[in-house]
Design an enzyme around this catalytic site. Sequence first.
Site, PDB file in Angstrom:
ATOM      1  CG  ASP A  39      -2.165   0.825   1.037  1.00 10.08           C
ATOM      2  OD1 ASP A  39      -3.252   0.229   0.894  1.00 10.08           O
ATOM      3  OD2 ASP A  39      -2.081   2.071   1.028  1.00 10.08           O
ATOM      4  CG  ASP A  93       3.278   4.995  -6.831  1.00  8.87           C
ATOM      5  OD1 ASP A  93       2.256   4.519  -7.387  1.00  8.87           O
ATOM      6  OD2 ASP A  93       3.677   6.153  -7.033  1.00  8.87           O
ATOM      7  CB  VAL A  94       0.276  -0.235  -7.738  1.00  8.73           C
ATOM      8  CG1 VAL A  94       0.189  -0.989  -6.424  1.00  8.73           C
ATOM      9  CG2 VAL A  94      -0.856   0.781  -7.879  1.00  8.73           C
ATOM     10  CE1 TYR A 112     -13.067   2.271  -8.759  1.00 11.22           C
ATOM     11  CE2 TYR A 112     -15.369   2.027  -9.403  1.00 11.22           C
ATOM     12  CZ  TYR A 112     -14.280   1.606  -8.654  1.00 11.22           C
ATOM     13  OH  TYR A 112     -14.414   0.533  -7.813  1.00 11.22           O
ATOM     14  CE  LYS A 124     -11.709  -0.807  -9.771  1.00 10.99           C
ATOM     15  NZ  LYS A 124     -10.629  -1.607  -9.170  1.00 10.99           N
ATOM     16  CB  THR A 167     -14.905   0.450   1.894  1.00 11.62           C
ATOM     17  OG1 THR A 167     -15.128   1.108   0.632  1.00 11.62           O
ATOM     18  CG2 THR A 167     -15.295  -1.013   1.783  1.00 11.62           C
TER      19      THR A 167
END
Length: 246
Positions: A44, A55-56, A151, A155, A186
């Site tokens: 994360d 950092d992905v 977003y 996805k 969440t």
Amino acid sequence: MSTAPAAGVRIAGARAVVTGAASGIGRAVAERLRAEGAAVVGLDLRADPETVAVDVRDEGSVRAGFAEAVSRLGGAPTILVQSAGVFPVRPLDEVSVAEWRDTFDVNVLGTMLCARTAVGLARAAGHGLSIVNLSSIAAESSDWEEPCAAYAATKAGVGALTRAMAGEWAPYGVRVNAVAPGMIDTPMLRVMDDPAAGAETIRSSVPLARLGRAEEIASVVCFLASEGASYVTGTTVTADGGYRIR
């Protein structure tokens, strides 16, 4: 080098890496995997004793993070769950090019980089791997009241990536699936910014008439990662309380 067949993974004794593990669904997945007996390292942006700062979006950061995860786990991962993501809510005529690109960098590029790195490690170790990506019902539905086109597009990309990964990597003993959550309670959820309006949205659009819990998504993820789903690959499982049957 031969590899293990694309069988399921026993959760107990598995070595798991979970991205986006500091909060929300990622944290719930990490906790469930540990409860089932897996060794887990989280990745994360925020580091803690059980989470490596990664950092992905950055290939070097991803490689370094996985190297640290392998060290902590005592071997290459046998499970990878990809929950890292960003969720900008912005109308299409207002979203900036920079924000659009960053959303794709985190949600799509990051998914590819982490999966490719994990597969390389598993192949070098001579064993299989089960990958579960996090998609969303936004990939196949439009919400003009809470516009999130960037977003949603990412996805949809995660779903396509999941199918492509499953096909390309099956010969290496790798299964790849995805989970598409609906409205889950969440920190990322925005529909409840106005509690009264959010409650009405839930009553009118979710047949089960409640928000989902992160723990419920973790249960689906763990099933897909486990031997119980040993003949399942390239699919996306929807967990949305019936939202898409309206």
